[in-house]
Design an enzyme around this catalytic site. Structure first.
Site, PDB file in Angstrom:
ATOM      1  CB  CYS A  65      35.619  44.170  53.186  1.00 25.27           C
ATOM      2  SG  CYS A  65      36.159  44.127  51.310  1.00 25.27           S
ATOM      3  CB  CYS A  68      38.629  45.906  52.164  1.00 23.45           C
ATOM      4  SG  CYS A  68      37.216  46.376  51.615  1.00 23.45           S
TER       5      CYS A  68
END
Length: 143
Positions: A65, A68
């Site tokens: 991600c 993230c």
């Protein structure tokens, strides 16, 4: 006050007034307040949630991600400000899919604040360190 060690996961008793004095684990002698997020698996997460009196601010994330990875340094900076009053932890949703499903994590990154063994607030999406600190403190005050 009960504090679970971020290294050996032993529950320690610490007088609340000593939290800011860099207390050490009675078993492994590591700092109970490392000043950075702690990566937890499901078993360790459950222990920290059920045995520690510290609120947990959890970053549910995944290695693939992009947002993230963007949040990771901000979460690291927030840990230095929020500890010793809030423990910051990271849960990799790829490795801990059952834990992510238990809490209904549908988008990542998701920050969730737990106090007294229950979830008290949740925020999805990327945030900078000042926003993480501000959000966590305001949610902790409401809990």
């Amino acid at each position: 006050m009960h504090v679970v060690c971020p290294y050996c996961h032993t529950t320690n008793r610490v007088p609340p007034e000593r939290l800011t004095e860099s207390p050490e684990c009675g078993r492994c002698h590591q700092s109970l307040m490392p000043g950075h997020p702690v990566e937890l698996n499901a078993e360790q997460f459950d222990k920290h949630l059920s045995r520690s009196d510290l609120p947990l601010l959890v970053d549910f994330w995944a290695p693939w991600c992009g947002p993230c990875r963007t949040v990771a340094p901000a979460f690291e900076s927030a840990a230095a400000e929020l500890e010793p009053h809030i423990r910051l932890v990271k849960v990799n949703t790829e490795e801990e899919q059952i834990l992510a499903a238990r809490y209904g994590i549908r988008s990542i990154p998701t920050l969730a604040l737990f106090a007294g063994g229950r979830e008290v607030a949740r925020q999805a999406g990327a945030m900078g360190a000042p926003d993480i600190v501000r959000w966590a403190r305001s949610m902790q005050a409401r809990a």
